[in-house]
Structure formats: C-alpha cells, structure tokens
Design an enzyme around this catalytic site. Structure first.
Site, PDB file in Angstrom:
ATOM      1  N   LYS A  43       0.839  -1.218   0.000  1.00 50.22           N
ATOM      2  CA  LYS A  43       0.000   0.000   0.000  1.00 50.22           C
ATOM      3  C   LYS A  43       0.868   1.259   0.000  1.00 50.22           C
ATOM      4  O   LYS A  43       0.358   2.367   0.091  1.00 50.22           O
ATOM      5  CB  LYS A  43      -0.891   0.027   1.257  1.00 50.22           C
ATOM      6  N   LYS A  45       2.868   2.052   2.445  1.00 50.11           N
ATOM      7  CA  LYS A  45       2.859   2.570   3.810  1.00 50.11           C
ATOM      8  C   LYS A  45       4.002   1.942   4.594  1.00 50.11           C
ATOM      9  O   LYS A  45       4.161   0.714   4.555  1.00 50.11           O
ATOM     10  CB  LYS A  45       1.514   2.167   4.440  1.00 50.11           C
TER      11      LYS A  45
HETATM   12  N1  CTP Z   1      -9.039   5.625  13.975  1.00 51.61           N
HETATM   13  C1  CTP Z   1      -9.914   6.447  14.706  1.00 51.61           C
HETATM   14  N2  CTP Z   1      -9.507   7.703  15.074  1.00 51.61           N
HETATM   15  C2  CTP Z   1      -8.264   8.144  14.737  1.00 51.61           C
HETATM   16  C3  CTP Z   1      -7.373   7.313  14.016  1.00 51.61           C
HETATM   17  C4  CTP Z   1      -7.793   6.047  13.645  1.00 51.61           C
HETATM   18  O1  CTP Z   1     -11.043   6.063  15.014  1.00 51.61           O
HETATM   19  N3  CTP Z   1      -7.914   9.371  15.092  1.00 51.61           N
HETATM   20  C5  CTP Z   1      -9.495   4.311  13.555  1.00 51.61           C
HETATM   21  C6  CTP Z   1      -9.536   4.151  12.040  1.00 51.61           C
HETATM   22  O2  CTP Z   1     -10.698   4.742  11.522  1.00 51.61           O
HETATM   23  C7  CTP Z   1      -9.489   2.650  11.883  1.00 51.61           C
HETATM   24  C8  CTP Z   1      -8.616   2.216  13.076  1.00 51.61           C
HETATM   25  O3  CTP Z   1      -8.599   3.321  14.000  1.00 51.61           O
HETATM   26  O4  CTP Z   1     -10.791   2.098  12.041  1.00 51.61           O
HETATM   27  C9  CTP Z   1      -7.196   1.866  12.662  1.00 51.61           C
HETATM   28  O5  CTP Z   1      -6.711   2.958  11.919  1.00 51.61           O
HETATM   29  P1  CTP Z   1      -5.253   3.131  11.348  1.00 51.61           P
HETATM   30  O6  CTP Z   1      -5.357   3.443   9.901  1.00 51.61           O
HETATM   31  O7  CTP Z   1      -4.384   2.047  11.794  1.00 51.61           O
HETATM   32  O8  CTP Z   1      -4.822   4.461  12.172  1.00 51.61           O
HETATM   33  P2  CTP Z   1      -4.479   5.922  11.708  1.00 51.61           P
HETATM   34  O9  CTP Z   1      -4.044   6.663  12.915  1.00 51.61           O
HETATM   35  O10 CTP Z   1      -5.610   6.510  10.903  1.00 51.61           O
HETATM   36  O11 CTP Z   1      -3.217   5.662  10.763  1.00 51.61           O
HETATM   37  P3  CTP Z   1      -2.676   6.397   9.464  1.00 51.61           P
HETATM   38  O12 CTP Z   1      -2.400   7.823   9.859  1.00 51.61           O
HETATM   39  O13 CTP Z   1      -1.423   5.631   9.115  1.00 51.61           O
HETATM   40  O14 CTP Z   1      -3.759   6.289   8.408  1.00 51.61           O
END
Ligand code: CTP
Length: 125
Positions: A43, A45
C-alpha cells in the site's frame, strides 16, 4: 455478538483505543485484523513499528480478544465467515467502503477521533 475490525494500528494512540473500546462494546468478543508488513508495503505505507511489535501492543489491551494478520484486501470475507463475526466495524474515514460485506454481517462505521493519527505521530518520531 462477535465484532471484527481492521487497521495498521501503528504508534498505538488514543484514537485507536477509543475505536477499539467502542467496537468491543457492540458485542462481547473483539477480533482485530492487523496489516502485515508486506501488506503495508504493497500500500506504500511504512509503519514505525513492525507487525510483531504492533501486535504485542494490541495484545496488552483488555478489549482485544483475538488478533489476526491481514495480508491482502480480499481476505475480509473469509475472515468474517471463519471467525463467525456478527458485526464488521471501521472508523468513518472508511464510510461506505465496506458496504459490500453486509450480505455476511452487519457493517457499522464509527466516528473517527479528531486530531490524532499514526501519520501525525510518525512525523514526530
Ligand atoms: N481511527 C480512529 N480515530 C483516529 C485514528 C484512527 O477512530 N484518530 C481508527 C480508524 O478509523 C481505523 C482504526 O482506527 O478504524 C485503525 O486505523 P489506522 O489506519 O491504523 O490508524 P491511523 O491513525 O488513521 O493511521 P494512518 O495515519 O497511518 O492512516
């Protein structure tokens, strides 16, 4: 009721914990699919912590009952059947993206916690 959710869960933060606690509260057994390092790579990432470390952090949370690796986008349908999930849930940054799973189980999106993300934390590390 058995609940399933997915994510990378890098730099475990309070947004993740709030999401996981709300997911667990929908039922009584929470399954969390964590992206493998190879899946993240595909992805584009790069997580700060590798799969085993991300897994070990989630294992220390009382709300998490089972952790499974996510290797590719298409495995969710099989996981839902194998693990007998009644509810599939994700944060609303994914709203509508997994509605096709609703023939197998209930699909629910949860409001995302504002102002925190792994991307933000990785930038500080
Ligand atoms: N999530 C959430 N609130 C946040 C960050 C994440 O509710 N502030 C939720 C996402 O919507 C998802 C889960 O946590 O259902 C896992 O998200 P992930 O993508 O691992 O975390 P992110 O912090 O959004 O990571 P990235 O910045 O790499 O996208």
């Amino acid at each position: 009721m058995r609940v399933i959710t997915y994510g990378t869960f890098d730099t475990l933060h309070y947004g993740h914990i709030l999401l996981l606690n709300r997911a667990k509260a929908m039922g009584n057994y929470l399954i969390v699919g964590i992206s493998s390092d190879e899946f993240n790579k595909s992805k584009g990432k790069i997580a700060h912590f590798d799969f085993e470390t991300r897994k070990s952090f989630l294992e220390s949370l009382r709300c998490v009952d089972l952790i499974i690796p996510e290797h590719h986008w298409e495995q969710k349908r099989d996981d839902i059947v194998t693990h007998k999930a009644d509810i599939f849930t994700m944060g609303d940054d994914w709203a509508g993206k997994f509605d096709d799973l609703s023939d197998l189980c209930e699909v629910r999106y949860l409001s995302r916690t504002p102002n925190v993300s792994s991307t933000l934390l990785r930038g500080h590390l």
